[in-house]
Design a protein around this motif. Structure first.
Motif, PDB file in Angstrom:
ATOM      1  N   LEU A 148       0.818  -1.221   0.000  1.00  0.00           N
ATOM      2  CA  LEU A 148       0.000   0.000   0.000  1.00  0.00           C
ATOM      3  C   LEU A 148       0.848   1.266   0.000  1.00  0.00           C
ATOM      4  O   LEU A 148       0.339   2.359  -0.265  1.00  0.00           O
ATOM      5  N   ASN A 156       2.956   2.920  -1.763  1.00  0.00           N
ATOM      6  CA  ASN A 156       3.068   3.918  -2.830  1.00  0.00           C
ATOM      7  C   ASN A 156       1.741   4.493  -3.285  1.00  0.00           C
ATOM      8  O   ASN A 156       1.699   5.330  -4.181  1.00  0.00           O
ATOM      9  N   ARG A 200      -3.578   7.197  -1.594  1.00  0.00           N
ATOM     10  CA  ARG A 200      -4.436   7.136  -0.412  1.00  0.00           C
ATOM     11  C   ARG A 200      -4.720   5.682  -0.062  1.00  0.00           C
ATOM     12  O   ARG A 200      -4.973   4.858  -0.927  1.00  0.00           O
ATOM     13  N   ASN A 246      -5.857   3.024   3.683  1.00  0.00           N
ATOM     14  CA  ASN A 246      -5.912   2.840   5.126  1.00  0.00           C
ATOM     15  C   ASN A 246      -5.019   1.646   5.465  1.00  0.00           C
ATOM     16  O   ASN A 246      -4.175   1.268   4.654  1.00  0.00           O
ATOM     17  N   SER A 299      -5.516  -1.505   5.472  1.00  0.00           N
ATOM     18  CA  SER A 299      -5.629  -2.717   4.643  1.00  0.00           C
ATOM     19  C   SER A 299      -6.049  -2.502   3.199  1.00  0.00           C
ATOM     20  O   SER A 299      -5.909  -3.408   2.396  1.00  0.00           O
ATOM     21  N   PHE A 300      -6.605  -1.345   2.889  1.00  0.00           N
ATOM     22  CA  PHE A 300      -7.155  -1.150   1.541  1.00  0.00           C
ATOM     23  C   PHE A 300      -6.525   0.052   0.824  1.00  0.00           C
ATOM     24  O   PHE A 300      -6.155   1.033   1.475  1.00  0.00           O
ATOM     25  N   PHE A 301      -6.492  -0.048  -0.494  1.00  0.00           N
ATOM     26  CA  PHE A 301      -6.283   1.143  -1.317  1.00  0.00           C
ATOM     27  C   PHE A 301      -7.579   1.934  -1.272  1.00  0.00           C
ATOM     28  O   PHE A 301      -8.662   1.348  -1.216  1.00  0.00           O
ATOM     29  N   LYS A 302      -7.463   3.272  -1.309  1.00  0.00           N
ATOM     30  CA  LYS A 302      -8.673   4.090  -1.345  1.00  0.00           C
ATOM     31  C   LYS A 302      -8.687   4.885  -2.641  1.00  0.00           C
ATOM     32  O   LYS A 302      -7.667   5.458  -3.030  1.00  0.00           O
ATOM     33  N   VAL A 303      -9.847   4.898  -3.267  1.00  0.00           N
ATOM     34  CA  VAL A 303     -10.009   5.720  -4.473  1.00  0.00           C
ATOM     35  C   VAL A 303     -11.308   6.504  -4.309  1.00  0.00           C
ATOM     36  O   VAL A 303     -12.174   6.132  -3.521  1.00  0.00           O
ATOM     37  N   PRO A 304     -11.428   7.614  -5.043  1.00  0.00           N
ATOM     38  CA  PRO A 304     -12.678   8.369  -4.955  1.00  0.00           C
ATOM     39  C   PRO A 304     -13.854   7.450  -5.242  1.00  0.00           C
ATOM     40  O   PRO A 304     -13.749   6.527  -6.059  1.00  0.00           O
TER      41      PRO A 304
END
Lengths: 106, 493
Positions: free
Chosen positions: A77, A79, A82, A84, A86-91
């Motif tokens: 995660l 690089n 955004r 948290n 455990s997860f990648f965050k996207v809009p």
């Protein structure tokens, strides 16, 4: 001849928003590229040639079905702009607004 | 199955099935494919799409795809290659899916389905190709969309049918046949809830008798057999209604919404079909030798439909039984092991084994949510139970009790019978006493019976069974009762 319309479509597929000047700029560049490649059209009997599917001659590079160590989650995660813990965050993507073939809205 | 030939129209349906392959690692990297792992734990530079990371094809993916190709009578392309299918979506970090386009590894096969009237129909397989899955987007847990890339790169095969399907019912039969095949071949777990098996449909309608295809729509999100049937029925009706009113069908992709029971067009559809495929330069072509094909072919298990026919023939069981038994390979294996364990095999005993499996065994499997591999009564013990029953050593009621005991005991059925004194009583003298008791305790039954109410006979047999704690031989009890009631056996039946 590449039209402005075609270029707009290509830009939209690449999710790029381009100004009118940029569109004209890239249109001209695309046209030069296509013209360059069109040298191939002068090859006689082009249709009879087998397409070159690989520039190396060998085939069948396989790996055995044995798991190796994956990346630690934090490193995976690291690089992302955004995320948290455990997860990648996207809009927010509206579910099923555009879901590609193999994804089925999962 | 209800007919969809509403009026003058008939439906033309083709299915695209995606099946997740049961490999240990992903298609192009060696991350584990384990389902349900903590998010973003089975990821690496290859499946995360890091620049410079290079894919290497998992040999097992080819092996598994060949199995399905050969099992469906496909031609195997000696040399095939991968292509990039380009689109942007957050669960696809590379910006393209590695798939096959012009040269799928398998093409031109078929699957046989059995229709309700007992006839079979061939559904053509256009192609089967290898590709990778995308990750998972989670929309409802956060203001943002969360992405888990564990599934990204998990191998899939896409099985594309010819437009040979003519009704939602046939579509379900086809999908069931595909699922069964995949599971027999041991290459997919067939779990539609977990998404191991997914289905999209191409649907059009045309005037009956026409040989031209109407304009089709693609219906997505058909993730259960029930939804396949409902969505197709809805979409066919919708198209017929549009055409019947003089309208035209728009070629588009529609989402099935199970909660509203309808399909609706997806937005942004103008881009949906421009994937700008091009050859994947990071992977070398796959060449499959004739020796490889022949080895895979030789290792194919007996396929479901062939097995069904053999079970009917070899064991003399009805088509209905055979259909249930072959639903899973392991269940049919269990049946055949039990039959093989009979000391005195006979069609009657085969049928008894089949009955036990179809009723009690499947009931327990369902209740305990286990598969036959963890079923506590081994086939050899079921066979012994059936022999005791067939020899009339125990009554069918005792057999049921014994079955229940065997579920929690490792003992052999014959041991339990001896231990518990479960042996069926066929001592006529003893049974006659019980018959007398039944008649004296229910004095009105004799008259009722003689007045033509033959149903009381069953009641009396039941009473005697009760007195004997289930051990009486019911056929003998029945004969004795009939004698006592003054009727010949033939008359009462």
């Amino acid at each position: 001849m590449i039209t402005l319309e075609e270029l707009r479509r290509i830009a939209a597929l690449a999710k790029l928003s381009l100004s009118d000047e940029e569109i004209e700029h890239f249109r001209a560049e695309f046209e030069r590229i296509v013209e360059y490649v069109s040298a191939l059209d002068r090859i006689r009997a082009l249709d009879e040639l087998e397409p070159l599917d690989s520039v190396v001659s060998h085939t069948n590079a396989f790996a055995d079905d044995v798991p190796h160590q994956s990346l630690p989650t934090a490193e995976a995660l690291a690089n992302a702009p955004r995320h948290n813990e455990s997860f990648f965050k996207v809009p927010k993507v509206i579910a099923s607004e555009w879901t590609p073939d193999q994804n089925n809205g999962q | 199955m209800q007919s969809v030939h509403t009026g003058d129209y008939e439906a033309v349906i083709g299915l695209e099935v995606h099946a997740q392959l049961l490999t240990a690692t992903k298609a192009f990297c060696r991350c584990s494919t384990q389902y349900g792992a903590a998010p973003n734990t089975n990821v690496c530079p290859v499946c995360l799409g890091h620049p410079g990371a290079l894919p290497v094809l998992n040999r097992q993916v080819v092996e598994f795809t060949l199995r399905m190709g050969l099992a469906t009578g496909c031609t195997i392309r000696p040399r095939s290659r991968f292509a990039r299918k380009n689109y942007f979506y957050p669960d696809l970090p590379k910006g393209y899916q590695i798939s096959q386009y012009e040269d799928p590894i398998c093409y031109g096969g078929f699957v046989e389905i059995e229709l309700e009237d007992g006839t079979t129909k061939r559904i053509g397989i256009t192609r089967i190709h290898m590709e990778e899955d995308a990750g998972k987007s989670i929309h409802d847990h956060d203001v943002d969309t969360l992405i888990d890339l564990n599934r990204c790169g998990v191998p899939l095969i896409e099985i594309v049918s010819e437009p040979d399907i003519r009704s939602p019912g046939e579509a379900v039969l086809y999908l069931q046949a595909i699922r069964q095949l995949l599971m027999y071949l041991g290459i997919c777990d067939g779990n539609m809830e977990e998404g191991s098996l997914r289905c999209d449909a191409n649907v059009s309608v045309r005037r009956r008798g026409s040989d031209r295809f109407g304009t089709k729509t693609e219906v997505k999100n058909l993730n259960s057999f029930r939804n396949v049937e409902r969505a197709l029925a809805y979409e066919i009706e919708r198209q017929i209604a549009v055409l019947a009113q003089g309208g035209t069908i728009e070629q588009e992709t529609r989402m099935w919404d199970a909660s509203s029971g309808s399909t609706r067009p997806m937005r942004s559809k103008e881009f949906a079909h421009d994937y700008r495929y091009f050859p994947e330069p990071d992977l070398v072509p796959v060449e499959v030798s004739a020796e490889w094909i022949e080895r895979v072919r030789a290792e194919l298990p007996e396929l479901p439909l062939a097995r069904k026919r053999r079970l009917q023939e070899q064991y003399g069981i009805p088509a209905y039984d055979a259909g249930i038994l072959i639903a899973e390979r392991s269940l049919a294996d269990y049946f055949e092991r039990a039959c093989g364990a009979l000391r005195e095999p006979s069609p009657e005993r085969y049928k008894l084994i089949s009955n036990w499996i179809m009723t009690e065994v499947l009931r327990i499997l369902g209740e305990r949510k286990i598969d036959i591999g963890s079923f506590p009564i081994e086939p050899e013990r079921l066979a012994e139970l059936v022999e005791l029953q067939a020899q009339r050593t125990i009554s069918s009621r005792i057999a049921k009790e014994l079955f229940a005991e065997l579920l929690s005991s490792p003992a052999r059925p014959s041991e339990l019978v001896a231990e518990r004194g479960m042996v069926q009583v066929s001592d006529a003298g003893y049974l006659e006493q019980l018959v007398e008791r039944a008649l004296s305790e229910n004095p009105d039954t004799i008259e009722k019976y003689r007045a033509g109410k033959v149903a009381v006979l069953g009641f009396l047999v039941g009473q005697v069974m009760k007195y004997s704690q289930g051990k009486a031989n019911p056929e003998l009890v029945r004969t004795l009762l009939l004698e006592r009631l003054g009727h010949s056996d033939a008359l009462a039946r």
